[in-house]
Design a protein around this motif. Structure first.
Motif, PDB file in Angstrom:
ATOM      1  N   PRO A 100       0.658  -1.601  -0.178  1.00 18.60           N
ATOM      2  CA  PRO A 100      -0.007  -0.123   0.020  1.00 18.60           C
ATOM      3  C   PRO A 100       1.021   1.382   0.288  1.00 18.60           C
ATOM      4  O   PRO A 100       1.826   1.269   0.707  1.00 18.60           O
ATOM      5  CB  PRO A 100      -1.033  -0.350   1.137  1.00 18.60           C
ATOM      6  N   TYR A 101       0.067   2.177  -0.414  1.00 21.15           N
ATOM      7  CA  TYR A 101       1.012   3.428  -0.573  1.00 21.15           C
ATOM      8  C   TYR A 101       1.264   3.964   0.252  1.00 21.15           C
ATOM      9  O   TYR A 101       2.491   4.808   0.622  1.00 21.15           O
ATOM     10  CB  TYR A 101      -0.035   4.900  -1.336  1.00 21.15           C
ATOM     11  N   ASP A 102       0.776   3.897   2.054  1.00 25.92           N
ATOM     12  CA  ASP A 102       0.685   4.193   2.829  1.00 25.92           C
ATOM     13  C   ASP A 102       1.477   3.478   3.918  1.00 25.92           C
ATOM     14  O   ASP A 102       2.093   4.612   5.074  1.00 25.92           O
ATOM     15  CB  ASP A 102      -0.503   4.704   3.831  1.00 25.92           C
ATOM     16  N   VAL A 103       2.866   3.010   3.259  1.00 20.74           N
ATOM     17  CA  VAL A 103       3.534   1.900   4.534  1.00 20.74           C
ATOM     18  C   VAL A 103       4.585   1.744   3.649  1.00 20.74           C
ATOM     19  O   VAL A 103       5.918   1.823   4.300  1.00 20.74           O
ATOM     20  CB  VAL A 103       3.237   0.691   4.980  1.00 20.74           C
ATOM     21  N   SER A 125       0.824   4.934  -7.479  1.00 22.52           N
ATOM     22  CA  SER A 125      -0.253   5.205  -6.044  1.00 22.52           C
ATOM     23  C   SER A 125       0.676   6.255  -5.488  1.00 22.52           C
ATOM     24  O   SER A 125       0.736   6.986  -4.586  1.00 22.52           O
ATOM     25  CB  SER A 125      -0.085   4.134  -4.974  1.00 22.52           C
ATOM     26  N   ARG A 126       2.373   6.107  -5.937  1.00 20.39           N
ATOM     27  CA  ARG A 126       3.409   7.297  -5.665  1.00 20.39           C
ATOM     28  C   ARG A 126       3.454   7.807  -6.585  1.00 20.39           C
ATOM     29  O   ARG A 126       5.390   7.819  -7.215  1.00 20.39           O
ATOM     30  CB  ARG A 126       4.147   5.996  -4.926  1.00 20.39           C
ATOM     31  N   PRO A 127       3.132   8.522  -7.596  1.00 17.15           N
ATOM     32  CA  PRO A 127       3.670   8.728  -9.057  1.00 17.15           C
ATOM     33  C   PRO A 127       4.677   9.836  -8.743  1.00 17.15           C
ATOM     34  O   PRO A 127       5.536  10.479  -9.674  1.00 17.15           O
ATOM     35  CB  PRO A 127       2.404   9.735  -9.429  1.00 17.15           C
ATOM     36  N   GLU A 165      -6.604   1.385  -4.521  1.00 16.60           N
ATOM     37  CA  GLU A 165      -6.814   0.909  -3.643  1.00 16.60           C
ATOM     38  C   GLU A 165      -7.418   0.722  -2.730  1.00 16.60           C
ATOM     39  O   GLU A 165      -8.253   1.890  -2.064  1.00 16.60           O
ATOM     40  CB  GLU A 165      -5.459   1.637  -2.948  1.00 16.60           C
ATOM     41  N   PRO A 166      -7.922  -0.659  -2.168  1.00 16.08           N
ATOM     42  CA  PRO A 166      -9.238  -0.662  -1.453  1.00 16.08           C
ATOM     43  C   PRO A 166      -9.211  -0.210  -0.136  1.00 16.08           C
ATOM     44  O   PRO A 166      -7.846  -0.114   0.645  1.00 16.08           O
ATOM     45  CB  PRO A 166      -9.975  -1.905  -1.653  1.00 16.08           C
ATOM     46  N   VAL A 167     -10.601  -0.238   0.660  1.00  9.95           N
ATOM     47  CA  VAL A 167     -10.855   0.033   1.740  1.00  9.95           C
ATOM     48  C   VAL A 167     -10.759  -1.235   2.480  1.00  9.95           C
ATOM     49  O   VAL A 167     -11.368  -2.295   2.122  1.00  9.95           O
ATOM     50  CB  VAL A 167     -12.467   0.623   1.832  1.00  9.95           C
ATOM     51  N   PHE A 168     -10.085  -1.383   3.357  1.00  5.70           N
ATOM     52  CA  PHE A 168     -10.321  -2.441   4.384  1.00  5.70           C
ATOM     53  C   PHE A 168     -11.266  -2.658   5.711  1.00  5.70           C
ATOM     54  O   PHE A 168     -11.128  -2.223   6.221  1.00  5.70           O
ATOM     55  CB  PHE A 168      -8.714  -3.117   5.487  1.00  5.70           C
ATOM     56  N   LEU A 169     -12.186  -3.475   4.949  1.00  5.41           N
ATOM     57  CA  LEU A 169     -13.556  -3.651   5.978  1.00  5.41           C
ATOM     58  C   LEU A 169     -13.642  -4.825   6.536  1.00  5.41           C
ATOM     59  O   LEU A 169     -12.805  -6.254   5.708  1.00  5.41           O
ATOM     60  CB  LEU A 169     -14.790  -3.448   4.857  1.00  5.41           C
ATOM     61  N   LEU A 223      -2.884  -5.513   2.467  1.00  9.05           N
ATOM     62  CA  LEU A 223      -3.761  -5.988   1.812  1.00  9.05           C
ATOM     63  C   LEU A 223      -2.670  -5.203   0.555  1.00  9.05           C
ATOM     64  O   LEU A 223      -2.140  -4.371   0.375  1.00  9.05           O
ATOM     65  CB  LEU A 223      -5.341  -4.962   1.264  1.00  9.05           C
ATOM     66  N   ARG A 224      -2.364  -6.164  -1.142  1.00  9.34           N
ATOM     67  CA  ARG A 224      -1.673  -5.493  -1.735  1.00  9.34           C
ATOM     68  C   ARG A 224      -2.541  -4.765  -2.819  1.00  9.34           C
ATOM     69  O   ARG A 224      -3.618  -4.904  -2.976  1.00  9.34           O
ATOM     70  CB  ARG A 224      -1.372  -6.720  -2.760  1.00  9.34           C
ATOM     71  N   SER A 225      -1.455  -3.582  -3.157  1.00 12.31           N
ATOM     72  CA  SER A 225      -2.052  -2.286  -4.347  1.00 12.31           C
ATOM     73  C   SER A 225      -1.973  -2.950  -5.567  1.00 12.31           C
ATOM     74  O   SER A 225      -0.522  -3.245  -5.858  1.00 12.31           O
ATOM     75  CB  SER A 225      -1.203  -1.221  -3.818  1.00 12.31           C
ATOM     76  N   GLY A 226      -3.076  -2.785  -6.789  1.00 16.29           N
ATOM     77  CA  GLY A 226      -2.883  -3.015  -8.170  1.00 16.29           C
ATOM     78  C   GLY A 226      -3.503  -4.156  -8.517  1.00 16.29           C
ATOM     79  O   GLY A 226      -3.587  -4.453  -9.606  1.00 16.29           O
ATOM     80  N   LEU A 227      -3.790  -4.652  -7.726  1.00 17.64           N
ATOM     81  CA  LEU A 227      -4.785  -6.131  -8.149  1.00 17.64           C
ATOM     82  C   LEU A 227      -5.893  -6.529  -8.518  1.00 17.64           C
ATOM     83  O   LEU A 227      -6.320  -6.626  -9.297  1.00 17.64           O
ATOM     84  CB  LEU A 227      -5.136  -7.051  -6.534  1.00 17.64           C
TER      85      LEU A 227
END
Length: 405
Positions: free
Chosen positions: A24-27, A48-50, A145-149, A396-400
């Motif tokens: 994820p972008y924020d880790v 996600s981090r351009p 990127e998804p929200v983790f619910l 969660l992996r981003s880009g899936l």
């Protein structure tokens, strides 16, 4: 009622799942994302981090960065690295970390359910991070990127998910951190049955992604005000049953003792805790903490009467904040105070020792992990957890899969 919707996901070409997907972008920091993507034009960090594609020192919150993300997304389409599915469907996403396995449904959640409190939150958001995600999502024209619910587990949904996992997956790979990621499309009538099954779920809870959900709400409002139609009334989410979720501790290090000597600090701690030297570094018992100071570990056990009885006051992060970080060390607002740093439990207590032994930090605290039941109880009560109360693993992996408006 949880109103989840299938959608036409945008996904990597099947041969590119592991090559394209990222943490994820924020880790990660900008420097870490740049190093991760070095030599890989397909890395999702370009979306996600351009800022990694712009000169070093570029303000990551500047307009050229958001525009670069949109251009990179368009390039991923033009190169055939990302493609949109022909039909709307749910997806299943399984993660394996050692012996731990969790499987979620990838779907679109409704913004108005978030706005009405039917998708419950437990954290406050930072305005700067919320602004950043709002501009990023609006400029991209979708959720990258998804929200983790999470939700209180329902056996019938679990059975439907097992049925969906009998088909061949679209992706099945293990990342550099040893975590396995497997991803399926849900086919045929199973989509309808999953939709109906989630209608029996009264409430969803945000586990991770408060800034992304708040930003989705703001983007929906902005685009509605501009008279734009499209899919911005929903946002991308992965929804896991609560009994599969794994929360690790979220530990703390502090730069100084707020003018106290180690002896005076220990004496003041003794007023609120039973203090024992040389006990376990990690804690799994409520209201007990590990503390690393002057090269030694201590165990702190909260004394009766040192904390309140509300769901939030009973949290171990609250007990530490109210009795130590705020009362003794003067850290009143841990969201903004630069004297404190938060360390995810995945890094272990060795990282706490390393930071303190380096001389850059003076004292470290290890905490028991917050439970999912505590999280849901606090969210149901309309209360807010202190910052950095939960560290979910695996990430969660981003880009899936993406959701474009």
């Amino acid at each position: 009622m949880a109103d989840l919707q299938p959608f036409r996901g945008v996904r990597p070409a099947e041969a590119l799942g592991q090559t394209l997907c990222t943490p994820p972008y924020d880790v990660v920091s900008t420097a870490e994302a740049r190093a991760y993507a070095d030599g890989n034009p397909r890395s999702f960090f370009h979306v996600s981090r351009p800022e990694i594609g712009l000169p070093p020192g570029t303000d990551e919150h500047s307009e050229p960065v958001y525009a670069q993300g949109r251009r990179n997304l368009e390039r991923f389409f033009a190169e055939g690295w990302l493609r949109q599915d022909d039909e709307a469907c749910f997806y299943l996403y399984r993660q394996r970390m050692g012996a731990h396995v969790q499987t979620g449904v990838v779907a679109l959640a409704r913004v108005d359910e978030y706005d009405q409190g039917l998708i419950r939150k437990h954290e406050l958001t930072r305005p700067d991070k919320e602004d950043d995600r709002t501009r990023h999502i609006d400029t991209l024209g979708g959720n990258d990127e998804p929200v983790f619910l999470t939700y209180r587990a329902v056996p019938s949904i679990g059975a439907l998910m097992e049925e969906g996992m009998r088909s061949s997956p679209q992706y099945d790979f293990t990342t550099e951190d040893g975590i396995g990621h497997t991803f399926w499309r849900v086919n045929g009538s199973l989509n309808t049955r999953l939709t109906a099954a989630f209608h029996e779920v009264p409430m969803l809870y945000i586990a991770d992604g408060h800034h992304r959900s708040a930003a989705a709400s703001r983007v929906h409002s902005l685009r509605s005000q501009r008279g734009e139609s499209g899919g911005h009334s929903r946002f991308l989410a992965v929804v896991f049953p609560h009994d599969q979720m794994r929360i690790l501790a979220y530990n703390r290090v502090v730069k100084d003792l707020n003018g106290l000597s180690p002896e005076a600090f220990l004496a003041r701690l003794g007023e609120r805790f039973e203090v024992t030297r040389g006990q376990s570094k990690t804690q799994d018992r409520a209201h007990q903490f590990g503390m690393y100071l002057e090269g030694a570990w201590y165990q702190l056990t909260a004394r009766p009467g040192s904390f309140g009885a509300t769901p939030t006051e009973e949290l171990d992060v609250s007990i530490l904040q109210n009795n130590v970080l705020g009362a003794l060390l003067g850290i009143r607002d841990p969201r903004k105070d630069e004297r404190i740093q938060f360390v995810g439990g995945i890094r272990g207590t060795e990282e706490l020792e390393r930071l303190v032994d380096s001389g850059a930090w003076r004292v470290a605290f290890s905490l028991p992990p917050t439970s999912l039941e505590q999280l849901m109880t606090i969210a149901d009560a309309g209360e807010i957890m202190p910052p950095k109360s939960t560290w979910f693993e695996p990430k969660l992996r981003s880009g899936l899969v993406l959701h474009l408006f």
